[in-house]
Design an enzyme around this catalytic site. Structure first.
Site, PDB file in Angstrom:
ATOM      1  NE  ARG A 120      58.369   1.877 -58.454  1.00  0.00           N
ATOM      2  CZ  ARG A 120      59.051   2.460 -57.468  1.00  0.00           C
ATOM      3  NH1 ARG A 120      60.299   2.848 -57.655  1.00  0.00           N
ATOM      4  NH2 ARG A 120      58.473   2.683 -56.303  1.00  0.00           N
ATOM      5  CG  ASP A 309      62.663   1.060 -48.144  1.00  0.00           C
ATOM      6  OD1 ASP A 309      62.260   0.352 -49.081  1.00  0.00           O
ATOM      7  OD2 ASP A 309      62.501   2.291 -48.113  1.00  0.00           O
ATOM      8  NE  ARG A 340      63.367  -2.793 -53.701  1.00  0.00           N
ATOM      9  CZ  ARG A 340      63.421  -1.637 -53.050  1.00  0.00           C
ATOM     10  NH1 ARG A 340      62.798  -1.511 -51.884  1.00  0.00           N
ATOM     11  NH2 ARG A 340      64.096  -0.620 -53.552  1.00  0.00           N
TER      12      ARG A 340
END
Length: 430
Positions: A120, A309, A340
């Site tokens: 990341r 989330d 994701r």
């Protein structure tokens, strides 16, 4: 370890919500930055919050803990000089502490998860710290990262909000401690604004004054401030609870989760509204959420930026809804422990879901009859992906085997214990 999730037609029972990971990490940091002793009641225990515990102690905080509370004596504006810090796989902890490390002479954040956090980038925060006079050595924006600070200067700072709000939160924790006043201008489309609200809430409780424009795109931060030692109480965690609520929604159920405040500033509280829009029978009173699921859901469209989330759990529920659901404004999901969007949807397809992706959208063509399952799937070392794939497994026709499911401990170590207590047929295997 892997987990086998078998078809489970019914869930029933009552559990207490996990304590909020986001608030726990922020309260622990605020306590560490105070001079004096603070108490945090009901802190979360997870890999992320434990990473914050470990690192603030390395930086000089004294922490004592029992089953109810953590008592922290802070280091204030003067963290101990340490050579290395290991945040594990905790991205928020890394970014918050990159800001705090600017107060130290030299700290290297090591890379222990090269296939997850190590991939990341953190360029936007690195650039902002450079504007404070902090030298940062890095690997194309990635770990390992060395902060050479000691005497950061306030002033005018520009930071991008395009990838993550955590860069801005890091600056909001740091700049009140600088001698000079600061002005922070956010560029681009600020992601997860609601989480900035949580940061400002915690800072206010810690006695810090920050003047924020209503849209959170400009901040005036008086310098020379000090964090005050306080008593904090951590509220229940909506992001983790979202997966349990989704599991109740897709099955025949009568499930209650306690300690989920109706007036919480957690954006993931939107899971309640989303499930209602999907026609899930649900009540939310006195901090208790009760789902009496019948397995029948309706499709919806939802702006996921406000509840990052919880989006994967919402998508898992939408897999079984009647109609086509669309979750938009979710590009920042690509910059988490894994991508994701692409990675998660790849695994959903293996299980039999009908899903499409765009750069910033997830589209789900619901299959109310259920999905086939009967496959081994890869959760990409991501706790949110693990929890969401489990929801799908409960309504699959054949069992799902989720690889490396122990990484759920990053945020919710008790997740599978809680599901078992509600009647879910899940089994750990090596």
């Amino acid at each position: 370890m892997d987990i086998i999730v078998r078809p489970t037609p019914k869930l029933q029972g009552e559990i207490g919500a996990l304590s909020s990971k986001n608030y726990t990490t922020r309260y622990l940091l605020a306590a560490a930055l105070a001079e004096g002793t603070s108490t945090v009641y009901y802190p979360a225990h997870s890999e992320d919050s434990d990473a914050m515990r470990r690192c603030i102690q390395d930086l000089g905080a004294v922490l004592e803990e029992d089953d109810e509370k953590a008592v922290i004596t802070g280091f204030g504006k003067s963290p101990r000089n340490v050579k290395e810090l290991n945040v594990g796989n905790a991205g928020a902890v890394l970014r918050f502490l990159m800001g705090v490390a600017a107060l130290s002479e030299e700290v290297t954040f090591v890379n222990t998860y090269p296939e997850s956090l190590g991939k990341r980038p953190h360029d936007d925060l690195i650039d902002a710290l450079g504007q404070l006079g902090v030298q940062v050595d890095h690997n194309e924006g990635k770990l390992p990262i060395t902060i050479r600070g000691g005497s950061p200067k306030g002033g005018r700072i520009t930071v991008s909000g395009e990838v993550s709000s955590q860069y801005l939160s890091a600056l909001l924790f740091l700049t009140p401690l600088l001698a000079e006043d600061s002005e922070i201008t956010v560029t681009g489309d600020l992601k997860s604004k609601v989480v900035i609200g949580q940061t400002l809430e915690v800072l206010g409780q810690a006695g810090i004054t920050i003047h924020a424009d209503e849209d959170y795109m400009f901040f005036r931060v008086p310098g020379g401030q000090s964090y005050k030692a306080q008593v904090y109480t951590v509220q229940g965690d909506y992001p983790g609870s979202a997966a349990v609520l989704a599991a109740a929604a897709v099955t025949e159920s009568d499930v209650t989760i306690r300690n989920l405040a109706e007036d919480s500033k957690q954006g993931e509280r939107a899971i309640i509204d989303v499930l209602r829009m999907m026609h899930v029978p649900l009540t939310h009173e006195n901090g208790n959420v009760r789902v009496q699921g019948n397995g029948r859901l309706k499709a919806l469209e939802f702006d996921g930026d406000t509840a990052t989330d919880a989006v994967l759990a919402m998508v898992a529920a939408a897999v079984f809804a009647e109609g086509t659901s669309r979750f938009y404004n979710v590009e920042n999901l690509r910059y988490k422990e894994c991508d994701r969007i692409t990675d998660y949807l790849t695994e959903l397809r293996k299980a039999g879901a009908n899903v499409e992706e765009r750069q910033a959208e997830i589209i789900v063509h619901g299959r109310p009859e259920g999905v086939e399952g009967g496959v081994e799937i890869n959760a990409h070392y991501d706790h949110r992906v693990i929890m969401a794939l489990t929801v799908v497994g409960l309504r699959s026709k054949q069992p799902l085997r989720i690889r490396d499911a122990h990484h759920v401990a990053k945020s919710y170590p008790q997740y599978f214990d809680h599901l078992k207590a509600l009647g879910a047929d899940v089994e750990w295997v090596k």
